[in-house]
Design an enzyme around this catalytic site. Sequence first.
Site, PDB file in Angstrom:
ATOM      1  N   LYS A  54       0.845  -1.208   0.000  1.00 18.02           N
ATOM      2  CA  LYS A  54       0.000   0.000   0.000  1.00 18.02           C
ATOM      3  C   LYS A  54       0.878   1.254   0.000  1.00 18.02           C
ATOM      4  O   LYS A  54       0.604   2.217  -0.719  1.00 18.02           O
ATOM      5  CB  LYS A  54      -0.933  -0.014   1.219  1.00 18.02           C
ATOM      6  CG  LYS A  54      -2.051  -1.039   1.077  1.00 18.02           C
ATOM      7  CD  LYS A  54      -2.788  -1.336   2.366  1.00 18.02           C
ATOM      8  CE  LYS A  54      -3.779  -2.484   2.149  1.00 18.02           C
ATOM      9  NZ  LYS A  54      -4.402  -2.971   3.381  1.00 18.02           N
ATOM     10  N   GLN A  98      -4.046  -1.490   9.671  1.00 19.27           N
ATOM     11  CA  GLN A  98      -4.033  -2.821   9.064  1.00 19.27           C
ATOM     12  C   GLN A  98      -4.611  -3.860  10.032  1.00 19.27           C
ATOM     13  O   GLN A  98      -4.188  -3.958  11.182  1.00 19.27           O
ATOM     14  CB  GLN A  98      -2.591  -3.197   8.671  1.00 19.27           C
ATOM     15  CG  GLN A  98      -2.483  -4.509   7.919  1.00 19.27           C
ATOM     16  CD  GLN A  98      -3.197  -4.498   6.561  1.00 19.27           C
ATOM     17  OE1 GLN A  98      -3.089  -3.544   5.808  1.00 19.27           O
ATOM     18  NE2 GLN A  98      -3.939  -5.551   6.260  1.00 19.27           N
ATOM     19  N   ASP A 121     -10.942   2.834   4.527  1.00 21.64           N
ATOM     20  CA  ASP A 121     -11.238   1.398   4.446  1.00 21.64           C
ATOM     21  C   ASP A 121     -12.749   1.149   4.429  1.00 21.64           C
ATOM     22  O   ASP A 121     -13.191   0.044   4.144  1.00 21.64           O
ATOM     23  CB  ASP A 121     -10.627   0.693   5.673  1.00 21.64           C
ATOM     24  CG  ASP A 121      -9.546  -0.296   5.295  1.00 21.64           C
ATOM     25  OD1 ASP A 121      -9.405  -0.583   4.092  1.00 21.64           O
ATOM     26  OD2 ASP A 121      -8.855  -0.791   6.202  1.00 21.64           O
TER      27      ASP A 121
END
Length: 290
Positions: A54, A98, A121
């Site tokens: 990412k 994460q 997200d």
Amino acid sequence: MTAEIIDGKKLAENIKQEVKAAIEERVRQQLPVPGLATVLVGNNPASRTYVASKIKTTADLGIHSLSYELEENCPQDKLVSLIEELNQNQDIQGILVQLPLPDHLSEDRVMHTISPKKDVDGLHPYNAGLLTRKYSEPLFYPCTPSGIIHMIQSVCPDISGMDAAVIGRSSIVGMPTAMMLSRCNTTPTICHSQTRHLDEVCRESDIVVAAAGSPGLVRGEWIKPGAIVIDVGINHIPDKTSPRGYRLVGDVEFDEAVKRAGAISPVPGGVGPMTIAMLMANTLKAIEYR
Ligand code: NDP
């Protein structure tokens, strides 16, 4: 019949190039470029790989990035304080923590702490709630489900009226995918570990999304001829012939399913690259909420 292969890498590349062009245009106009903060807690090797990927993609696209690594035994309050700080940081429009987090940390508390306007997200309960409301739009759609819908529509733009089987009901993949499929006017059946007759649900479905994390769960003969099959599963199978000692497989018995499906996504090279591309698209969008 052999299915069309849905090339997630290629679709993801197209989305990333669009994001890159939009950011270059912002630079030309001397507008602020979006910033993404990634937060990695602990030493999970898969999480480390995903975060590295990412960060690399943000750099490739011209997105400003900040990355934080916290130790495995990091206290909950320290993580929450970092997120609160990032919520206030004007240079950061997107915050990605994460998952999964180490067991002693509450994912729920962490998700609640991220500002919904920086929730790239798309997992904050506010955005997840809006996703379920017929006349509302979440600020962000979650990345993996968005990638899945994009892949399906790349082979069939109008899926209205179709029956869909979604295998898995997690907050990250299964449940929001079912919600998004419903928004596309399909009729989704949400399947899970206690579902009876999973094979029959699949056989009757025009779309099958497999997100169980169970290698080869979906058998080739379960696939309705011509169906669209999206394999989300990422499973590491020991393989002595591979330099890494393992290979990646999905949840679908690919070799059999490819003979019956109309279109199918592979593992690797399917949903994985799309998830990152959608994260980049969400980070670009986040600048609107600055
Ligand atoms: P979870 O473990 O959170 O959820 C798995 C879901 O699958 C649960 O709802 C579970 O049911 C259901 N399930 C498990 N076994 C079966 C079975 N035999 N039959 C029917 N349903 C079953 O996983 P995630 O949703 O986070 O991830 C799913 C898979 O997708 C994993 O392989 C993961 O690595 C992959 N993934 C891939 C991403 C990508 O970018 N490509 C992104 C995120 C995930 P129950 O609720 O009853 O326990």
